[in-house]
Design a protein around this motif. Structure first.
Motif, mmCIF file in Angstrom:
data_model
loop_
_atom_site.group_PDB
_atom_site.id
_atom_site.type_symbol
_atom_site.label_atom_id
_atom_site.label_comp_id
_atom_site.label_asym_id
_atom_site.label_seq_id
_atom_site.Cartn_x
_atom_site.Cartn_y
_atom_site.Cartn_z
ATOM 1 N N MET A 161 0.813 -1.216 0.000
ATOM 2 C CA MET A 161 0.000 0.000 0.000
ATOM 3 C C MET A 161 0.849 1.269 0.000
ATOM 4 O O MET A 161 0.355 2.345 -0.349
ATOM 5 C CB MET A 161 -0.926 0.011 1.222
ATOM 6 N N THR A 162 2.110 1.190 0.386
ATOM 7 C CA THR A 162 2.995 2.363 0.368
ATOM 8 C C THR A 162 3.882 2.392 -0.864
ATOM 9 O O THR A 162 4.826 3.178 -0.925
ATOM 10 C CB THR A 162 3.876 2.379 1.629
ATOM 11 N N ASN A 163 3.583 1.573 -1.861
ATOM 12 C CA ASN A 163 4.355 1.563 -3.106
ATOM 13 C C ASN A 163 3.945 2.764 -3.955
ATOM 14 O O ASN A 163 2.800 2.888 -4.381
ATOM 15 C CB ASN A 163 4.095 0.253 -3.868
ATOM 16 N N ASP A 164 4.892 3.665 -4.212
ATOM 17 C CA ASP A 164 4.579 4.889 -4.948
ATOM 18 C C ASP A 164 4.159 4.619 -6.388
ATOM 19 O O ASP A 164 3.446 5.443 -6.985
ATOM 20 C CB ASP A 164 5.788 5.832 -4.941
ATOM 21 N N SER A 165 4.609 3.517 -6.963
ATOM 22 C CA SER A 165 4.274 3.236 -8.359
ATOM 23 C C SER A 165 2.785 3.000 -8.556
ATOM 24 O O SER A 165 2.265 3.179 -9.665
ATOM 25 C CB SER A 165 5.050 2.010 -8.858
ATOM 26 N N LEU A 166 2.087 2.588 -7.495
ATOM 27 C CA LEU A 166 0.666 2.276 -7.631
ATOM 28 C C LEU A 166 -0.219 3.514 -7.599
ATOM 29 O O LEU A 166 -1.419 3.419 -7.882
ATOM 30 C CB LEU A 166 0.238 1.318 -6.512
ATOM 31 N N ILE A 167 0.351 4.681 -7.262
ATOM 32 C CA ILE A 167 -0.474 5.883 -7.181
ATOM 33 C C ILE A 167 -1.037 6.243 -8.548
ATOM 34 O O ILE A 167 -2.160 6.752 -8.663
ATOM 35 C CB ILE A 167 0.354 7.051 -6.609
ATOM 36 N N SER A 168 -0.260 5.989 -9.595
ATOM 37 C CA SER A 168 -0.704 6.400 -10.934
ATOM 38 C C SER A 168 -1.827 5.526 -11.479
ATOM 39 O O SER A 168 -2.504 5.932 -12.436
ATOM 40 C CB SER A 168 0.484 6.365 -11.898
ATOM 41 N N ILE A 169 -2.053 4.345 -10.914
ATOM 42 C CA ILE A 169 -3.081 3.446 -11.464
ATOM 43 C C ILE A 169 -4.478 4.060 -11.370
ATOM 44 O O ILE A 169 -5.184 4.164 -12.386
ATOM 45 C CB ILE A 169 -3.010 2.071 -10.782
ATOM 46 N N PRO A 170 -4.966 4.480 -10.194
ATOM 47 C CA PRO A 170 -6.318 5.059 -10.170
ATOM 48 C C PRO A 170 -6.450 6.326 -11.006
ATOM 49 O O PRO A 170 -7.507 6.583 -11.585
ATOM 50 C CB PRO A 170 -6.566 5.336 -8.680
ATOM 51 N N LEU A 171 -5.364 7.107 -11.114
ATOM 52 C CA LEU A 171 -5.447 8.341 -11.902
ATOM 53 C C LEU A 171 -5.565 8.040 -13.390
ATOM 54 O O LEU A 171 -6.372 8.663 -14.103
ATOM 55 C CB LEU A 171 -4.220 9.205 -11.619
ATOM 56 N N PHE A 172 -4.753 7.093 -13.896
ATOM 57 C CA PHE A 172 -4.855 6.728 -15.307
ATOM 58 C C PHE A 172 -6.206 6.068 -15.606
ATOM 59 O O PHE A 172 -6.798 6.291 -16.667
ATOM 60 C CB PHE A 172 -3.720 5.790 -15.699
ATOM 61 N N VAL A 173 -6.693 5.241 -14.692
ATOM 62 C CA VAL A 173 -7.991 4.596 -14.903
ATOM 63 C C VAL A 173 -9.107 5.642 -14.905
ATOM 64 O O VAL A 173 -10.028 5.588 -15.750
ATOM 65 C CB VAL A 173 -8.232 3.531 -13.811
ATOM 66 N N PHE A 174 -9.032 6.608 -14.015
ATOM 67 C CA PHE A 174 -10.024 7.677 -13.983
ATOM 68 C C PHE A 174 -9.991 8.493 -15.275
ATOM 69 O O PHE A 174 -11.042 8.854 -15.829
ATOM 70 C CB PHE A 174 -9.759 8.571 -12.773
ATOM 71 N N MET A 175 -8.793 8.780 -15.781
ATOM 72 C CA MET A 175 -8.669 9.471 -17.062
ATOM 73 C C MET A 175 -9.340 8.669 -18.173
ATOM 74 O O MET A 175 -10.050 9.224 -19.023
ATOM 75 C CB MET A 175 -7.187 9.681 -17.396
ATOM 76 N N GLY A 176 -9.134 7.358 -18.169
ATOM 77 C CA GLY A 176 -9.717 6.516 -19.207
ATOM 78 C C GLY A 176 -11.231 6.521 -19.181
ATOM 79 O O GLY A 176 -11.881 6.628 -20.236
ATOM 80 N N TYR A 177 -11.805 6.425 -18.005
ATOM 81 C CA TYR A 177 -13.269 6.411 -17.917
ATOM 82 C C TYR A 177 -13.868 7.755 -18.319
ATOM 83 O O TYR A 177 -14.937 7.811 -18.942
ATOM 84 C CB TYR A 177 -13.715 6.027 -16.506
ATOM 85 N N LEU A 178 -13.197 8.855 -17.985
ATOM 86 C CA LEU A 178 -13.716 10.159 -18.386
ATOM 87 C C LEU A 178 -13.638 10.347 -19.896
ATOM 88 O O LEU A 178 -14.569 10.860 -20.525
ATOM 89 C CB LEU A 178 -12.933 11.268 -17.672
ATOM 90 N N VAL A 179 -12.510 9.943 -20.497
ATOM 91 C CA VAL A 179 -12.377 10.067 -21.954
ATOM 92 C C VAL A 179 -13.388 9.176 -22.662
ATOM 93 O O VAL A 179 -13.958 9.545 -23.696
ATOM 94 C CB VAL A 179 -10.939 9.731 -22.375
ATOM 95 N N GLU A 180 -13.619 7.998 -22.103
ATOM 96 C CA GLU A 180 -14.599 7.099 -22.704
ATOM 97 C C GLU A 180 -15.983 7.739 -22.729
ATOM 98 O O GLU A 180 -16.731 7.618 -23.720
ATOM 99 C CB GLU A 180 -14.640 5.797 -21.911
ATOM 100 N N ARG A 181 -16.325 8.471 -21.666
ATOM 101 C CA ARG A 181 -17.651 9.068 -21.576
ATOM 102 C C ARG A 181 -17.735 10.430 -22.235
ATOM 103 O O ARG A 181 -18.799 11.055 -22.223
ATOM 104 C CB ARG A 181 -18.067 9.169 -20.110
ATOM 105 N N ALA A 182 -16.627 10.921 -22.810
ATOM 106 C CA ALA A 182 -16.678 12.178 -23.559
ATOM 107 C C ALA A 182 -17.257 11.992 -24.951
ATOM 108 O O ALA A 182 -17.371 12.961 -25.706
ATOM 109 C CB ALA A 182 -15.271 12.782 -23.656
ATOM 110 N N ASN A 183 -17.577 10.738 -25.318
ATOM 111 C CA ASN A 183 -18.239 10.420 -26.587
ATOM 112 C C ASN A 183 -17.391 10.825 -27.790
ATOM 113 O O ASN A 183 -17.896 11.280 -28.815
ATOM 114 C CB ASN A 183 -19.617 11.104 -26.665
ATOM 115 N N LEU A 184 -16.064 10.634 -27.660
ATOM 116 C CA LEU A 184 -15.166 10.949 -28.766
ATOM 117 C C LEU A 184 -15.007 9.798 -29.745
ATOM 118 O O LEU A 184 -14.629 10.015 -30.895
ATOM 119 C CB LEU A 184 -13.780 11.344 -28.221
#
Length: 675
Positions: free
Chosen positions: A95-118
């Motif tokens: 849980m203190t692994n810094d590399s895992l911080i980017s996972i929820p952020l990239f996943v959140f970016m993906g879901y938002l772009v998916e719902r932008a209807n592009l």
């Protein structure tokens, strides 16, 4: 009751694993290392039976960890305490692994772009831009999947959306079911390889490899794989037109706006000369406004402006002289005036100690402190005997001799530095080749830019270029060291929110659903890491890792043979298992062996990342096939989808072979940027 072929295949794999356990385990001479291998086999069987991967790893890990500690101490209470302590430590470390911080952020970016209807606009514009290419719909599907997968990285979302958009259009155009299914599933799976990929983050966190270097190394192999997919589709469309018939002329055009149609009726066929003539001449149609022409001309000139700015930036970068620093000769490392030992530096031309004779003397011991006697008997201050008679503090001997030489050297260095700044080096040949390619691209672009293609370009400007700018900002900031992956992921999440806001899709329900799906995906990945960490600890305690290392090293394999063996094992594991299980279970086994064979962990990781594409394209656990089946017409069977994916699996094998034969495909960019 009729059992389908996929279920028979899964049961056969389970039976094969159980037979191997029964016949290969030395039951009469059982050691702790053999128990570790037995745990590994049972994990595979449990996952194939459908048990949750993360909790299966944790349960097996805890059970066998307690067994390992109990075999060492024989004390049940103490073994239970050690097992619980290990669980807490492994969970906290994960849980203190810094590399895992980017996972929820990239996943959140993906879901938002998916719902932008592009994706609908992107597929339509790609379809029109590639209309003259053989197999245009399939090629446009692969290009759309590659772009959208790079922006989202969510395989299920890309395959599902492309199944809803591209499959009806391809089926209506007469494309075969197999080619249609293969193009959609293979293109959707590019998201697990092209950065910013969650799979690369998981691999880097599991094996200790730099995620930044993995991103840089996976870029060109991912693009190569997408290009091979497109080349295969074009060849099939040329050799078998019945599988991918050409588009009719009615579907290759785009309706023109009234003002553009009025301009197109003029004497100019191509858009740029026509707009220049309409802007600077009095023969412009009445219904066409000057502002409309200026806006369209600026849109058409954007590629020229972008390439001009890029060429200027590259020219400045390659012709900037190297920074030079004025370092005195006596301070340079390896200078001849200095001794390499710890002795005193030479005194010639440098600072020297003042002479001891006639210098400062101790005050007289008798009485109190007295002023030294002056020449005229007055109690005045005077210079110590032997010092120069000039007033003020004087330089030590040798310092004045060094000053003119140092000043002249400094002046010469400054003059040379100014001359180097004034005379920039000429650009290398590579820059002129790059500039020539850019000019050729611009000439080809403006040479075919008719009024209809201008409208297609405007459609691309509204769908492709926003995604391209966001992807370039995220990946560029990582590649050039401007931001860490976590910081770039935060910037990408903000970019996804801005895109959704620009297209008026950032509503409260969309935001709530994106946050919920992000939390669900991130929790799954983090629990997988926790289970993998506990499982790896139990496997190491039982001696399974050392037993495998001894066995592999005893085979006397060369590095080439070891690489082939590892890739074959990973390819076979991709049939019954998903990429998450392969990484978290088997990569900690392979990576410690790399040092013994002198293999770069980064290069091995690129081969594994390319190989793990098979996990989404290989039955019976090919999740992309089930995603597509869920949105396919009823007459499309799962077997047809599986058969359509098989040629693309063969292309993956070719891509792995090319990467192995030409390592520069993956290693050139990280070597240039970071090594």
């Amino acid at each position: 009751m009729k059992i389908n072929k996929a279920l028979w295949f899964g049961l056969s794999c389970i039976g094969l694993v159980l037979l191997m356990i029964a016949f290969l385990t030395p039951w009469g001479n059982l050691e702790t290392g053999h128990i570790g291998l037995l745990m590994l086999a049972l994990i595979v069987v449990a996952i194939m039976l459908g048990f949750p991967t993360a909790f299966t790893l944790m349960g097996m890990g805890v059970l066998f960890t307690f067994f390992a500690y109990f075999m060492q101490s024989g004390d049940g209470g103490r073994s239970l305490g050690q097992t619980l302590d290990l669980m807490v430590q492994r969970t906290y470390a994960t849980m203190t692994n810094d590399s895992l911080i980017s996972i929820p952020l990239f996943v959140f970016m993906g879901y938002l772009v998916e719902r932008a209807n592009l994706i609908e606009k992107l597929f339509r514009s790609m379809h029109l831009a590639l209309a003259r290419v053989p197999g245009a719909l399939a090629v446009a599907t692969l290009a759309t999947c590659a772009i959208f997968a790079t922006a989202t990285g969510i395989v299920g979302a890309v395959v599902t959306l492309m199944g809803l958009l591209a499959m009806p259009a391809m089926m209506k155009a007469g494309y075969s079911v197999r080619l249609t299914a293969g193009a959609i599933t293979a293109g959707g799976c590019l998201g697990i390889l092209l950065p910013p990929s969650v799979m690369l983050i998981v691999y880097g966190a599991t094996t200790g490899t730099s995620v930044v270097q993995l991103y840089a190394g996976a870029l060109f192999p991912g693009l190569m794989l997408a290009a091979l997919y497109m080349l295969y589709v074009i060849i099939v469309a040329k050799l078998r037109p019945d599988m991918a018939p050409p588009l009719p002329m009615s579907e290759r055009g785009v309706p023109l706006p009234p003002q553009s149609e009025a301009l197109a009726r003029g004497p100019h066929r191509y858009a740029v000369p026509g707009m220049l003539s309409a802007l600077f001449s009095a023969r412009r149609p009445r219904e066409v406004g000057g502002g409309y022409v200026a806006r369209n001309l600026l849109t058409a000139m954007l590629p020229l402006l972008v390439i001009a700015l890029l060429a200027w930036s590259v020219h400045r970068m390659v012709t900037t002289p190297a920074e030079t620093y004025d370092i005195p000769d006596e301070l340079r490392l390896g200078a001849s005036q200095f001794d390499s030992g710890l002795g005193e530096p030479p005194t010639d031309g440098g600072l020297a100690e003042p002479p001891t004779e006639g210098g400062l003397q101790e005050p007289p011991a008798e009485g109190s402190l007295q002023e030294p006697p002056s020449a005229d008997g007055a109690a005045a201050l005077s210079e110590p005997p032997g010092a120069p008679q000039t007033g003020g503090v004087s330089e030590p001997p040798g310092a004045q001799a060094a000053t003119p030489a140092s000043a002249s050297a400094s002046a010469a260095a400054n003059a040379a530095s100014e001359a180097a700044d004034n005379e920039r080096p000429s650009a290398p040949r590579g820059f002129w080749i790059f500039l020539g390619v850019c000019v050729a691209i611009l000439a080809a672009f403006y040479g075919v830019l008719t009024w209809a293609r201008l409208e297609i370009f405007k459609m691309l400007m509204g769908s492709f270029f926003p995604l391209a700018v966001m992807i370039a900002a995220v990946l560029g900031s990582i590649a050039f060291g401007l931001a860490t992956p976590s910081e770039a992921a935060a910037m990408g999440a903000m970019g996804g929110a801005l895109l959704a806001l620009a297209y008026r899709r950032l509503t409260l329900p969309v935001l709530r659903e994106s946050v919920f799906l992000t939390a669900k995906t991130s929790a799954m990945v983090c629990w997988l890491f926790v289970g993998s960490s506990i499982f790896s600890a139990a496997f190491a305690l039982l001696g399974g890792q050392s037993l495998i290392e001894q066995w592999v090293l005893s085979l006397g394999l060369t590095p080439i043979q070891f690489l082939l063996l590892a890739q074959v094992i990973i390819f076979l594991l991709g049939w019954p298992l998903e990429w998450t299980e392969i990484i978290v279970i088997f990569m900690p086994i392979f990576v410690p062996l790399l040092n013994a064979f002198g293999i770069d962990p980064l290069f091995f990781g690129l081969l594994v990342a390319l190989n793990l594409q098979t996990a989404f394209l290989s039955p019976p656990v090919a999740m992309s096939a089930f995603y597509l089946k869920g949105v396919s017409p009823p007459h499309v069977t799962l077997n047809q989808i599986f058969l359509g994916m098989m040629p693309f699996m063969g292309i993956q094998v070719v891509a792995i072979f090319l990467l192995y034969m030409f390592p520069g495909i993956g290693m050139w960019l990280p070597t240039v940027l970071y090594r």
